[in-house]
Enzyme design. Sequence first.
Site, PDB file in Angstrom:
ATOM      1  N   ASP A 154       0.809  -1.221   0.000  1.00 22.59           N
ATOM      2  CA  ASP A 154       0.000   0.000   0.000  1.00 22.59           C
ATOM      3  C   ASP A 154       0.843   1.273   0.000  1.00 22.59           C
ATOM      4  O   ASP A 154       0.449   2.286   0.575  1.00 22.59           O
ATOM      5  CB  ASP A 154      -0.961   0.011   1.204  1.00 22.59           C
ATOM      6  CG  ASP A 154      -1.781  -1.261   1.268  1.00 22.59           C
ATOM      7  OD1 ASP A 154      -2.173  -1.740   0.194  1.00 22.59           O
ATOM      8  OD2 ASP A 154      -2.015  -1.777   2.367  1.00 22.59           O
ATOM      9  N   LYS A 178       2.279   2.104  -5.184  1.00 17.98           N
ATOM     10  CA  LYS A 178       3.069   1.602  -6.319  1.00 17.98           C
ATOM     11  C   LYS A 178       2.376   1.897  -7.657  1.00 17.98           C
ATOM     12  O   LYS A 178       3.036   2.154  -8.661  1.00 17.98           O
ATOM     13  CB  LYS A 178       3.274   0.080  -6.179  1.00 17.98           C
ATOM     14  CG  LYS A 178       4.092  -0.307  -4.965  1.00 17.98           C
ATOM     15  CD  LYS A 178       4.252  -1.812  -4.829  1.00 17.98           C
ATOM     16  CE  LYS A 178       3.046  -2.540  -4.298  1.00 17.98           C
ATOM     17  NZ  LYS A 178       2.751  -2.333  -2.881  1.00 17.98           N
ATOM     18  N   LYS A 224       0.767   4.446  -8.616  1.00 23.72           N
ATOM     19  CA  LYS A 224       0.972   5.809  -9.100  1.00 23.72           C
ATOM     20  C   LYS A 224       2.273   5.938  -9.881  1.00 23.72           C
ATOM     21  O   LYS A 224       2.277   6.397 -11.024  1.00 23.72           O
ATOM     22  CB  LYS A 224       0.984   6.746  -7.884  1.00 23.72           C
ATOM     23  CG  LYS A 224       1.327   8.170  -8.182  1.00 23.72           C
ATOM     24  CD  LYS A 224       1.095   9.002  -6.948  1.00 23.72           C
ATOM     25  CE  LYS A 224       1.698  10.358  -7.090  1.00 23.72           C
ATOM     26  NZ  LYS A 224       1.069  11.314  -6.195  1.00 23.72           N
ATOM     27  N   GLY A 233      -4.007  -4.200  -4.204  1.00 23.46           N
ATOM     28  CA  GLY A 233      -4.969  -3.175  -4.601  1.00 23.46           C
ATOM     29  C   GLY A 233      -4.204  -1.952  -5.038  1.00 23.46           C
ATOM     30  O   GLY A 233      -3.533  -1.328  -4.235  1.00 23.46           O
ATOM     31  N   HIS A 234      -4.267  -1.645  -6.321  1.00 24.41           N
ATOM     32  CA  HIS A 234      -3.497  -0.514  -6.837  1.00 24.41           C
ATOM     33  C   HIS A 234      -4.428   0.526  -7.448  1.00 24.41           C
ATOM     34  O   HIS A 234      -5.176   0.230  -8.380  1.00 24.41           O
ATOM     35  CB  HIS A 234      -2.473  -1.001  -7.867  1.00 24.41           C
ATOM     36  CG  HIS A 234      -1.481  -1.964  -7.285  1.00 24.41           C
ATOM     37  ND1 HIS A 234      -0.597  -2.680  -8.023  1.00 24.41           N
ATOM     38  CD2 HIS A 234      -1.247  -2.319  -5.997  1.00 24.41           C
ATOM     39  CE1 HIS A 234       0.140  -3.435  -7.222  1.00 24.41           C
ATOM     40  NE2 HIS A 234      -0.244  -3.237  -5.979  1.00 24.41           N
ATOM     41  N   GLN A 287       2.499  -6.323  -3.318  1.00 22.57           N
ATOM     42  CA  GLN A 287       2.980  -6.576  -1.962  1.00 22.57           C
ATOM     43  C   GLN A 287       4.309  -5.849  -1.726  1.00 22.57           C
ATOM     44  O   GLN A 287       4.544  -4.846  -2.391  1.00 22.57           O
ATOM     45  CB  GLN A 287       3.092  -8.079  -1.665  1.00 22.57           C
ATOM     46  CG  GLN A 287       1.742  -8.757  -1.470  1.00 22.57           C
ATOM     47  CD  GLN A 287       1.027  -9.043  -2.766  1.00 22.57           C
ATOM     48  OE1 GLN A 287       1.584  -9.626  -3.685  1.00 22.57           O
ATOM     49  NE2 GLN A 287      -0.209  -8.628  -2.859  1.00 22.57           N
TER      50      GLN A 287
HETATM   51  P1  IMO Z   1      -0.449  -4.247  -2.393  1.00 20.85           P
HETATM   52  O1  IMO Z   1       0.059  -4.783  -3.705  1.00 20.85           O
HETATM   53  C1  IMO Z   1      -1.117  -4.674   1.853  1.00 20.85           C
HETATM   54  C2  IMO Z   1      -1.040  -8.740   3.547  1.00 20.85           C
HETATM   55  C3  IMO Z   1      -2.356  -9.133   4.179  1.00 20.85           C
HETATM   56  C4  IMO Z   1      -1.875 -10.122   5.242  1.00 20.85           C
HETATM   57  C5  IMO Z   1      -0.723 -10.836   4.540  1.00 20.85           C
HETATM   58  C6  IMO Z   1      -1.090 -12.170   3.926  1.00 20.85           C
HETATM   59  O2  IMO Z   1      -1.728  -3.507  -2.473  1.00 20.85           O
HETATM   60  O3  IMO Z   1       0.614  -3.497  -1.695  1.00 20.85           O
HETATM   61  P2  IMO Z   1      -2.542 -12.824   1.783  1.00 20.85           P
HETATM   62  O4  IMO Z   1      -3.975 -12.573   1.472  1.00 20.85           O
HETATM   63  O5  IMO Z   1      -1.577 -12.267   0.802  1.00 20.85           O
HETATM   64  O6  IMO Z   1      -2.273 -14.280   2.086  1.00 20.85           O
HETATM   65  O7  IMO Z   1      -2.301 -12.054   3.185  1.00 20.85           O
HETATM   66  O8  IMO Z   1      -0.281  -9.947   3.518  1.00 20.85           O
HETATM   67  N1  IMO Z   1      -1.125  -8.245   2.160  1.00 20.85           N
HETATM   68  C7  IMO Z   1      -1.117  -6.948   1.801  1.00 20.85           C
HETATM   69  N2  IMO Z   1      -1.131  -5.825   2.538  1.00 20.85           N
HETATM   70  N3  IMO Z   1      -1.080  -4.554   0.526  1.00 20.85           N
HETATM   71  C8  IMO Z   1      -1.012  -5.666  -0.241  1.00 20.85           C
HETATM   72  O9  IMO Z   1      -0.798  -5.592  -1.572  1.00 20.85           O
HETATM   73  C9  IMO Z   1      -1.100  -6.933   0.387  1.00 20.85           C
HETATM   74  N4  IMO Z   1      -1.132  -8.202  -0.044  1.00 20.85           N
HETATM   75  C10 IMO Z   1      -1.119  -8.991   1.037  1.00 20.85           C
HETATM   76  O10 IMO Z   1      -2.983  -8.018   4.766  1.00 20.85           O
HETATM   77  O11 IMO Z   1      -1.334  -9.445   6.344  1.00 20.85           O
HETATM   78 MG    MG Z   2      -2.901  -3.143  -0.792  1.00 18.57          MG
END
Ligand code: IMO
Ligand code: MG
Length: 455
Positions: free
Chosen positions: A21, A24, A26, A48-49, A232
Site C-alpha cells: 500500500d 506503487k 501511481k 490493490g493498486h 505486496q
Molecule cells: P499491495 O500490492 C497490503 C497482507 C495481508 C496479510 C498478509 C497475507 O496492495 O501493496 P494474503 O492474502 O496475501 O495471504 O495475506 O499480507 N497483504 C497486503 N497488505 N497490501 C497488499 O498488496 C497486500 N497483499 C497482502 O494483509 O497481512
Molecule cells: Mg494493498
Amino acid sequence: MAKTDSLKPTAVIVNGGAWGDEGKGKIASREAKDAKLVIRATGGANAGHTVVFNGKKLGLHLVPGGIVNPQATALIGQGVVLDPESLLKEIKDLEDAGVENVEGRLKISGRTHLVFPYHKVKDQLEEKYKDNPIGTTKRGIGPTYEDKDARVGLRVYDLLLPVKKLEAKIDVATRMLNQLFKLNGITEVDVHHLAELYHEYGKRIWQMVVNADILVDEFVKAGEKIVVEGAQAYRLDKDWGDYPDVTSSNCVTPGALIGAHLNQKDVKTTITVLKAYFSRVGEGPFPTEQLAHIKNDKVLKYEPDEAYVGDVIREAGGEYGVSTGRPRRCGWFDAVLVKSSKRALGTDYLCINHVDTLGQIGKTLGSVKVCVKYRYQRRFIDYYPDDIELTGEVPQPIYVEIDGGWDVPRDLKKYDELPEKAKFFIELVENITETPVKYIGVGPANDDLIIREDM
Ligand code: IMO
Ligand code: MG
C-alpha cells in the site's frame, strides 16, 4: 563461443519497500507512460493498486496499472495467481471508465495459476486453525500457491481444455481438500459445476492467453521499455519478510523477475516505493506503529480530541484497504527497515509518496518522526532483525523528531521549492538509507510528483 552479449536492459522494476500500500500504482503508471510493455508479476487480488484515469479513480487488483497508457501491452505474468471472476470484473470496470481496447492489449501468460473458490474457503479455514491468524485478505492467495507447490494447481492453459478434461484436473486438485472440508462440515467442491464455470471463463479470455516468454522476448530484443508493477512488498515476502506474517510469494525483485518472465540482465532500474509514514494491514511486527482506535479490523468510535497518533495518520492519509476496506495500522517512517531492504530489492531510487500528508500530520500533532535506529535485545542496531519471532521482542525505534509541519503548494514540480522541513525529511531519509530519493509524491493525482531529473 564467447559469453552471451547482454542487450541494453530496459526493464524498470517498481516494488514495495514496506508492508504494501505504498502507492506503487501511481509511480508504475507514470513510468508506464512511455513503456511498451507493463507486467504484473506476483500476488493476485490481494493487491490493490489505485490509478487515476480521466480524473476517475480505478482500483485495480490484477491488471497492471499501466494499461491506462493506450500504447502499452499489459501482461499478467506467470508469478501471479489469477482469479478469473475478479479479472473479468476489472476488465469491465476499465472498459466502462473509457480505457481503450483493454481486451486487445491485455495478455495473460498461459502458465499463470488459477484461483478457485475452494482456495478462498481453505484460506479462511487455515486462518481458523491458527493460534495467531495472519489476517490474510481471504482471496485464496496462500492456498493457490500451495497447490502450485504441490503440483496440483490449475493454470490458465487448463481453461482451454475440453470441459471433461478440465473437470478431471479439478477433481484431482480437490480430492484431499474434500476430505478436509468433510471433516469441517463444509460442502464439498462441486467439481462438475466448477469445470463448466471455468470453461466459460476460458471462452471469455482465450484470445488474451499467450506464451509470455516469446512475448516478453520480443519486447526485450526490440529494446522497448518494460515496467514491472510489483505487488505486496519487502516485509511481506515469504523469505525476506516477517514470516509467518507474510504473503505466499516472493514479491522482492528476484521473485518479480521470475513472475514477469524476465531475468537479472533485463533490469535497468529498480524503484522502491514508500510512504512518508508507514502502514500495515493484517498481523505482524511493526516497530514504528502508533496507537489507534482499531479493533478487529474496525475503527472504534472516538471523539476528535481523543484521537491517537495512529488515528491522526490513518485519517490524514485515508488509510483504508483498496482490496478489503480494512483500516490500516499506521506509524512513522522507518529508515532502518528501508536500509535493510536494499539487499532484497536492489533499490536504485526511492519514491516517497504522501510527503504532503506528512506535513499535514505534523501540523496537527506539532511534529513528525523518523526512525533512525532500533534498540533491540539491549543493544542499538541499524538493521531489521530476523529473529523477532524467536525473541518475541519488537525493536524499539529511536527517532529524529521534526518540529511542526508543512504545506506543499499544489502543482509543485521543483525539489528546491519544497518547504525546508520537507527537504530535511527527505535528506534525513537519504542519509540513513544511503539511497537517493528521486520521486516525491506531493498529492493524490498521478502528476502530483516531483522528479529529481538530476539524479
Ligand atoms: P499491495 O500490492 C497490503 C497482507 C495481508 C496479510 C498478509 C497475507 O496492495 O501493496 P494474503 O492474502 O496475501 O495471504 O495475506 O499480507 N497483504 C497486503 N497488505 N497490501 C497488499 O498488496 C497486500 N497483499 C497482502 O494483509 O497481512
Ligand atoms: Mg494493498
